[in-house]
Design a protein around this motif. Sequence first.
Motif, PDB file in Angstrom:
ATOM      1  N   LEU A   1      -5.097   2.433   8.026  1.00  0.00           N
ATOM      2  CA  LEU A   1      -4.851   4.070   7.965  1.00  0.00           C
ATOM      3  C   LEU A   1      -4.285   4.064   6.080  1.00  0.00           C
ATOM      4  CD1 LEU A   1      -3.702   5.913  10.800  1.00  0.00           C
ATOM      5  CD2 LEU A   1      -6.215   6.294   9.701  1.00  0.00           C
ATOM      6  N   LEU A   2      -4.090   3.689   5.568  1.00  0.00           N
ATOM      7  CA  LEU A   2      -2.758   3.375   3.960  1.00  0.00           C
ATOM      8  C   LEU A   2      -3.885   3.313   3.542  1.00  0.00           C
ATOM      9  CD1 LEU A   2       0.271   2.291   5.207  1.00  0.00           C
ATOM     10  CD2 LEU A   2       0.048   4.492   4.328  1.00  0.00           C
ATOM     11  N   ARG A   3      -5.111   1.946   3.636  1.00  0.00           N
ATOM     12  CA  ARG A   3      -6.259   1.261   3.282  1.00  0.00           C
ATOM     13  C   ARG A   3      -6.971   2.121   2.578  1.00  0.00           C
ATOM     14  NH1 ARG A   3      -8.525  -3.709   2.882  1.00  0.00           N
ATOM     15  NH2 ARG A   3      -6.487  -4.156   4.829  1.00  0.00           N
ATOM     16  N   LYS A   4      -7.253   3.396   3.640  1.00  0.00           N
ATOM     17  CA  LYS A   4      -7.825   3.960   3.324  1.00  0.00           C
ATOM     18  C   LYS A   4      -7.567   4.970   2.764  1.00  0.00           C
ATOM     19  CE  LYS A   4     -11.343   7.608   5.399  1.00  0.00           C
ATOM     20  NZ  LYS A   4     -12.143   8.111   6.721  1.00  0.00           N
ATOM     21  N   PHE A   5      -6.165   5.723   2.714  1.00  0.00           N
ATOM     22  CA  PHE A   5      -5.592   6.429   1.907  1.00  0.00           C
ATOM     23  C   PHE A   5      -6.013   6.772   0.786  1.00  0.00           C
ATOM     24  CE2 PHE A   5      -2.080   9.823   2.145  1.00  0.00           C
ATOM     25  CZ  PHE A   5      -2.490  10.824   0.785  1.00  0.00           C
ATOM     26  N   LEU A   6      -5.458   4.745   0.365  1.00  0.00           N
ATOM     27  CA  LEU A   6      -5.906   4.308  -1.172  1.00  0.00           C
ATOM     28  C   LEU A   6      -6.147   4.523  -1.706  1.00  0.00           C
ATOM     29  CD1 LEU A   6      -2.986   3.136  -3.015  1.00  0.00           C
ATOM     30  CD2 LEU A   6      -3.333   0.805  -1.848  1.00  0.00           C
TER      31      LEU A   6
ATOM     32  N   LEU B   1       0.370   3.858  -2.958  1.00  0.00           N
ATOM     33  CA  LEU B   1      -0.045   4.906  -2.633  1.00  0.00           C
ATOM     34  C   LEU B   1       0.967   6.166  -3.712  1.00  0.00           C
ATOM     35  CD1 LEU B   1      -2.013   6.263  -0.947  1.00  0.00           C
ATOM     36  CD2 LEU B   1      -1.259   5.633   1.173  1.00  0.00           C
TER      37      LEU B   1
ATOM     38  N   ARG C   1       0.746  -1.249  -0.429  1.00  0.00           N
ATOM     39  CA  ARG C   1       0.070  -0.317   0.048  1.00  0.00           C
ATOM     40  C   ARG C   1       0.979   1.342   0.056  1.00  0.00           C
ATOM     41  NH1 ARG C   1      -3.722  -3.401   3.002  1.00  0.00           N
ATOM     42  NH2 ARG C   1      -5.420  -3.796   2.106  1.00  0.00           N
TER      43      ARG C   1
ATOM     44  N   ASP D   1      -1.500   0.480   8.282  1.00  0.00           N
ATOM     45  CA  ASP D   1      -1.959  -0.518   7.742  1.00  0.00           C
ATOM     46  C   ASP D   1      -3.701  -0.300   6.776  1.00  0.00           C
ATOM     47  OD1 ASP D   1      -1.887  -2.307   5.432  1.00  0.00           O
ATOM     48  OD2 ASP D   1      -2.849  -3.360   6.121  1.00  0.00           O
TER      49      ASP D   1
END
Lengths: 160, 160
Positions: B151-156, A32, A28, B149
């Motif tokens: 937060l990165l998922r949401k951002f991505l 990203l 990710r 992970d």
Amino acid sequence: MDHVDRILAQWNRERPDLDVEPMGLLGRIARLRTHLAREVEKALSAHGLNSASFDVLATLRRSGPPYRLSPGDLIATTMVSSGTMTNRLDQLEKAGLIERENNPDDRRGVIIALTPKGLALVDAAVTDHVENQHKLLDGLDAQERAALDGLLRKFLGAFE
Amino acid sequence: MDHVDRILAQWNRERPDLDVEPMGLLGRIARLRTHLAREVEKALSAHGLNSASFDVLATLRRSGPPYRLSPGDLIATTMVSSGTMTNRLDQLEKAGLIERENNPDDRRGVIIALTPKGLALVDAAVTDHVENQHKLLDGLDAQERAALDGLLRKFLGAFE
DNA sequence: GTCAAATATCTTGACGTCAAGATAAATTCA
DNA sequence: TGAATTTATCTTGACGTCAAGATATTTGAC
């Protein structure tokens, strides 16, 4: 179930002997960063810059007056090789955005100076760049940004 | 006060009119990714691969038997241009790790097949790669990894 | 059935990056 | 002082990537 989840599910099916959990987080970050980098390039291209040239100009600009640093300083800040920096400086010099001056204290070295044209350009570019960065973070609220930033800070601390 | 904090402090001094808060988070992602990418390259080079060639072999491998995908499928998964994929496939074919087969259903296209040699190589490489990824995450505990992970998922999610 | 549009892949040319090595000057230390 | 080492920067050659365009084939509209 996003793109990265599907990759992990495939690995779990094909190689159940592996614990691929870290691949999710690292994947990710990589994806990203690719998306973000492309958006940043778009914003900078409006000023005739890319992230490589902008990094150099921005490093000189934020160092403050007299807007002068050595190539070595620029290399340390921007995480690129000396050959890469020489190439970037060559182009910026051709474009009239920086100048190489003699270093009076060390004749091996030079001093890179932002020209008035370079200063004006980077000031305009960074204004748009920062505005664009705000947009890129629209998907996260203030609390999430703070939490993410804190975790990234700790993670990055392991490498620098 | 890490490297990124110093950059932000410089901008705040030089350009107090700008709200550069997003630059911290985005800068940390960029720097982190650079460090991580370099470490990944090191691990893969032991197998004669780089992340470009590994990505292709790994995509074929985790798709499962018969280890065959079209160039278009590989392009979609790996986020590269068609020219980049052609170049990667040329090299992997020269190295005997993949083969281009005729696509019986569409004569415009081809099917990329992992050779036995390619299969063996990618299986060995991914084992080391995953082990290396575990090491790269050493700086974070299980709870931090999960939070990061998420937060990165949401951002991505905002980009794909 | 035919022709225009869409699609799949490859080609070309330019660019950014790096590792390794070259050059020249500064520093260390005998 | 003089020689060896280190340092600062540049050069060279190779590689990965992309955008734009070329080619061949399939699909869709009539």
